[in-house]
Scaffold this active site. Structure first.
Site, PDB file in Angstrom:
ATOM      1  N   ASP A 167       0.868  -1.180   0.000  1.00  0.00           N
ATOM      2  CA  ASP A 167       0.000   0.000   0.000  1.00  0.00           C
ATOM      3  C   ASP A 167       0.902   1.227   0.000  1.00  0.00           C
ATOM      4  OD1 ASP A 167      -2.357   1.611   0.237  1.00  0.00           O
ATOM      5  OD2 ASP A 167      -3.298   0.044   1.450  1.00  0.00           O
ATOM      6  N   THR A 174     -15.529   4.190   0.715  1.00  0.00           N
ATOM      7  CA  THR A 174     -16.962   4.494   0.591  1.00  0.00           C
ATOM      8  C   THR A 174     -17.509   5.349   1.727  1.00  0.00           C
ATOM      9  OG1 THR A 174     -17.604   2.463   1.781  1.00  0.00           O
ATOM     10  CG2 THR A 174     -17.329   2.304  -0.609  1.00  0.00           C
ATOM     11  N   ASP A 222       3.446   1.367  -5.280  1.00  0.00           N
ATOM     12  CA  ASP A 222       2.546   2.083  -6.185  1.00  0.00           C
ATOM     13  C   ASP A 222       2.168   1.112  -7.298  1.00  0.00           C
ATOM     14  OD1 ASP A 222       1.250   3.658  -8.030  1.00  0.00           O
ATOM     15  OD2 ASP A 222       2.885   5.084  -8.300  1.00  0.00           O
ATOM     16  N   VAL A 223       0.963   0.565  -7.237  1.00  0.00           N
ATOM     17  CA  VAL A 223       0.582  -0.478  -8.192  1.00  0.00           C
ATOM     18  C   VAL A 223       0.466   0.039  -9.617  1.00  0.00           C
ATOM     19  CG1 VAL A 223      -0.583  -1.876  -6.439  1.00  0.00           C
ATOM     20  CG2 VAL A 223      -1.906  -0.198  -7.760  1.00  0.00           C
ATOM     21  N   TYR A 259     -14.538   5.208 -13.125  1.00  0.00           N
ATOM     22  CA  TYR A 259     -14.517   4.045 -12.221  1.00  0.00           C
ATOM     23  C   TYR A 259     -15.167   2.846 -12.896  1.00  0.00           C
ATOM     24  CZ  TYR A 259     -15.135   1.257  -7.979  1.00  0.00           C
ATOM     25  OH  TYR A 259     -15.107   0.242  -7.040  1.00  0.00           O
TER      26      TYR A 259
END
Length: 283
Positions: free
Chosen positions: A40, A203, A70-71, A162
């Site tokens: 993460d 969320t 950092d994906v 998204y």
């Protein structure tokens, strides 16, 4: 009983593992005696999560590692894979879970679109392409779990970037499942996690208490573990507001837009409101 791969001393790597569904999965895997690596961003978040996981793991801190990753950057994911291999010898479970949902507009800033696609879609592509070859070559059973979204299937209006990213995750994971099952001697399977409404930092939107309609991350992960044991590819999660039969009707209606030659997103088209309501009721 959990899936046989979710077993003591097997190695799980979870991106987006410092909070939300990712952390809940890491915590459950640690409790099962697995060696766990969370990836993460945010050094403090990672340290706090690593400490909590170390307390939950039977093997303590020696079974847990946390790597800033950092994906969206293939080089960063490559460093993650090498670090896991050096520490734990390889990977048995890869959970490509990192994602963001800052909101988007159809004609909004291109940088917003680039960032969402880079993390939500390219993050999963990077993780899979960098980890999977080594997982396959080990010759052991393994799992690749990619976190998708119902928004990538029914694509409701309001957050197009998204939706596009998660629709891409669905298509990519389906292709991955086909590729893996047609690769000689491969014992790795792919699975698409499709959460319902889950109360996470993603969320929360400023809320501090879980809305009654939402599931917790822990409920979502427990359901995932149950369905992995059953062999599901599509891990379609309900929540406290939407049961599976309603999800099924919504998904079938969305597919029917093509078959019936209805307007795009007809579920939200005023001319089809009554027809959709009747369809949901099965009338």
């Amino acid at each position: 009983m959990p899936h046989p791969v979710l077993a003591p001393d097997n190695v799980a790597v979870i991106t987006g593992g410092a909070s939300g569904i990712g952390f809940a999965a890491a915590h459950r895997f640690a409790q099962l005696g697995m060696k766990v690596c969370i990836a993460d961003l945010g050094d403090e978040r990672l340290r706090e999560a690593e400490t909590k996981l170390s307390s939950a793991a039977p093997g303590g801190a020696r079974s847990i590692m946390a790597v800033a990753t950092d994906v969206s950057d293939a080089a960063s994911v490559t460093q993650l894979e090498a670090a896991v291999r050096s520490r734990f010898g390889g990977t048995d479970v890869l959970m490509n879970n990192a994602g963001i949902q800052p909101g988007s507009r159809m004609f909004g800033p291109p940088d917003d679109w680039q960032r969402i696609l880079a993390i939500n879609l390219w993050g999963i592509i990077h993780g899979t392409q960098i980890f999977a070859p080594g997982m396959i070559s080990r010759g052991k059973p393994g799992l690749i779990i990619n976190t998708g979204s119902k928004q990538g299937i029914t694509t409701p209006p309001g957050d197009p970037a998204y939706n596009v990213s998660k629709a891409g995750v669905k298509a990519f994971t389906e292709a991955l499942a086909h590729e893996l099952r047609n690769t000689p001697s491969c014992r790795i399977t792919a699975h698409l996690l499709i959460p319902g409404f889950v109360f996470t930092p993603l969320t929360a939107h400023g809320r501090t208490e879980k809305p009654p309609a939402a599931w917790t991350p822990e409920q979502t992960v427990d359901f995932m573990i149950e369905r992995l044991a059953a062999g599901d590819f599509y891990v379609l999660c309900p929540d406290n507001d939407v049961p599976r039969p309603l999800d099924e009707r919504r998904i079938l209606w969305a597919a029917g837009d093509i078959v019936e030659n209805r307007p795009a997103l007809s579920r939200w088209h005023p001319d089809y409101a009554d027809k959709f309501a009747a369809f949901v009721k099965g009338t």
